[in-house]
Write an enzyme that holds these catalytic residues in place. Structure first.
Site, mmCIF file in Angstrom:
data_model
loop_
_atom_site.group_PDB
_atom_site.id
_atom_site.type_symbol
_atom_site.label_atom_id
_atom_site.label_comp_id
_atom_site.label_asym_id
_atom_site.label_seq_id
_atom_site.Cartn_x
_atom_site.Cartn_y
_atom_site.Cartn_z
ATOM 1 N N ASP A 162 0.826 -1.213 0.000
ATOM 2 C CA ASP A 162 0.000 0.000 0.000
ATOM 3 C C ASP A 162 0.862 1.266 0.000
ATOM 4 O OD1 ASP A 162 -2.274 1.523 0.041
ATOM 5 O OD2 ASP A 162 -2.723 1.195 2.163
ATOM 6 N N ASN A 203 -10.712 -2.763 -6.493
ATOM 7 C CA ASN A 203 -9.939 -1.773 -7.257
ATOM 8 C C ASN A 203 -10.594 -1.394 -8.586
ATOM 9 O OD1 ASN A 203 -6.610 -2.915 -6.192
ATOM 10 N ND2 ASN A 203 -7.920 -1.323 -5.340
HETATM 11 C C1 FPP Z 1 -1.612 0.487 -3.348
HETATM 12 O O1 FPP Z 1 -1.251 1.781 -3.666
HETATM 13 C C2 FPP Z 1 -1.211 -0.488 -4.333
HETATM 14 C C3 FPP Z 1 -2.026 -1.115 -5.252
HETATM 15 C C4 FPP Z 1 -3.321 -0.625 -5.718
HETATM 16 C C5 FPP Z 1 -1.629 -2.381 -5.805
HETATM 17 C C6 FPP Z 1 -0.160 -2.705 -5.793
HETATM 18 C C7 FPP Z 1 0.364 -2.559 -7.143
HETATM 19 C C8 FPP Z 1 1.652 -2.579 -7.473
HETATM 20 C C9 FPP Z 1 2.779 -2.833 -6.547
HETATM 21 C C10 FPP Z 1 2.006 -2.312 -8.881
HETATM 22 C C11 FPP Z 1 1.340 -3.275 -9.787
HETATM 23 C C12 FPP Z 1 2.009 -4.591 -9.811
HETATM 24 C C13 FPP Z 1 1.499 -5.607 -10.500
HETATM 25 C C14 FPP Z 1 2.269 -6.880 -10.645
HETATM 26 C C15 FPP Z 1 0.176 -5.471 -11.121
HETATM 27 P P1 FPP Z 1 -2.409 2.848 -3.654
HETATM 28 O O2 FPP Z 1 -2.626 3.270 -5.057
HETATM 29 O O3 FPP Z 1 -3.619 2.354 -2.958
HETATM 30 O O4 FPP Z 1 -1.695 3.957 -2.810
HETATM 31 P P2 FPP Z 1 -2.420 5.104 -1.967
HETATM 32 O O5 FPP Z 1 -3.189 4.402 -0.880
HETATM 33 O O6 FPP Z 1 -1.254 5.877 -1.443
HETATM 34 O O7 FPP Z 1 -3.264 5.883 -2.911
#
Ligand code: FPP
Length: 239
Positions: free
Chosen positions: A12, A60
């Site tokens: 996250d 998501n």
């Molecule tokens: C959270 O960050 C992360 C995700 C939504 C998914 C994790 C994704 C990756 C590490 C990259 C994609 C990798 C693959 C293999 C598909 P967030 O966007 O929720 O962060 P925030 O809470 O700060 O907005």
């Protein structure tokens, strides 16, 4: 030091990492993939046999279309670029989560990764993609209900082990340690059933900053925990 057999990670904070640098969210996800790559290597070097990563949740889909398309693109790129290397290092790759609603080209790449690496056993990498625990449990319950409705299963004979066996994780051990980055302290529909006796470590760093030192911090915290699985500890105290 006690090492967990299975670590699961809620990656996250990509968005906030990017925002703090004045970059678009997509840059945060790209940096997240770099952290993911390094983590697979670091976890393998720590002697941990199972690593599950929460890459895209069934919730998501409510993000903006452009961000969904970025995340789909990153998964495709990750498989295309890293599969051969993972295979060479004996990593078995598999995916948990709903497959039916994914684009055919992604389904095909996932199948290819799973088929190519099926015989590997140096380490297991499980990517939770289009994954939601409630969705997984509903699909498992539906399967058992269908068996019962067909007269192949007595509802009274259903055990926790049978429900475990009807989940996407049927042949995957429960996680010993669940790590979440970015300071949030919740499971967000991740491995709800499987986490019954997991230890939790919440780290303040954003996912792109998760490195060897952060992993070691989480492993040290895990090593200091006393796991009783509902029983009593060595001095006879009830857990
Ligand atoms: C959270 O960050 C992360 C995700 C939504 C998914 C994790 C994704 C990756 C590490 C990259 C994609 C990798 C693959 C293999 C598909 P967030 O966007 O929720 O962060 P925030 O809470 O700060 O907005």
């Amino acid at each position: 030091m006690t090492t967990p057999a299975h670590i699961a990670i809620i990656m996250d904070g990509n968005g906030r990492w990017a925002q703090a640098r004045g970059l678009p969210r997509a840059a945060g996800h790209r940096a997240g993939v770099e952290a993911l790559r390094k983590t697979v290597r670091n976890v393998g070097e720590s002697g941990v046999k199972w690593l599950t990563l929460y890459a895209f949740s069934s919730e998501n889909w409510s993000r903006p279309a452009s961000e969904i398309s970025d995340l789909m693109g990153l998964l495709k790129l990750f498989i295309r670029r890293d599969l051969a290397d993972l295979h060479r290092h004996g990593v078995r790759v598999r995916m948990i989560g709903g497959r039916d609603t994914l684009e055919p080209d992604i389904r095909q790449l996932i199948d290819e990764a799973e088929t190519l690496t099926r015989g590997n056993d140096a380490m297991n990498l499980v990517i939770a993609f289009n994954y939601g625990s409630r969705d997984e449990i509903v699909r498992g319950a539906r399967h058992l209900a269908q068996l019962a409705a067909g007269g192949h299963l007595d509802p009274q004979s259903i055990t926790p082990e049978m429900l475990s066996g009807a989940l996407d994780t049927s042949d995957i051990p429960d996680p010993d340690l669940i790590i979440r980055t970015s300071g949030e302290q919740r499971l967000s529909n991740f491995l709800l059933w499987q986490a019954a006796y997991s230890e939790f470590v919440f780290l303040p760093c954003f996912w792109p900053d998760f490195d060897r030192a952060e992993l070691d911090r989480a492993l040290a915290s895990f090593a200091g925990r006393e796991r009783r699985f509902g029983a009593v500890d060595a001095r006879g105290a009830v857990s």
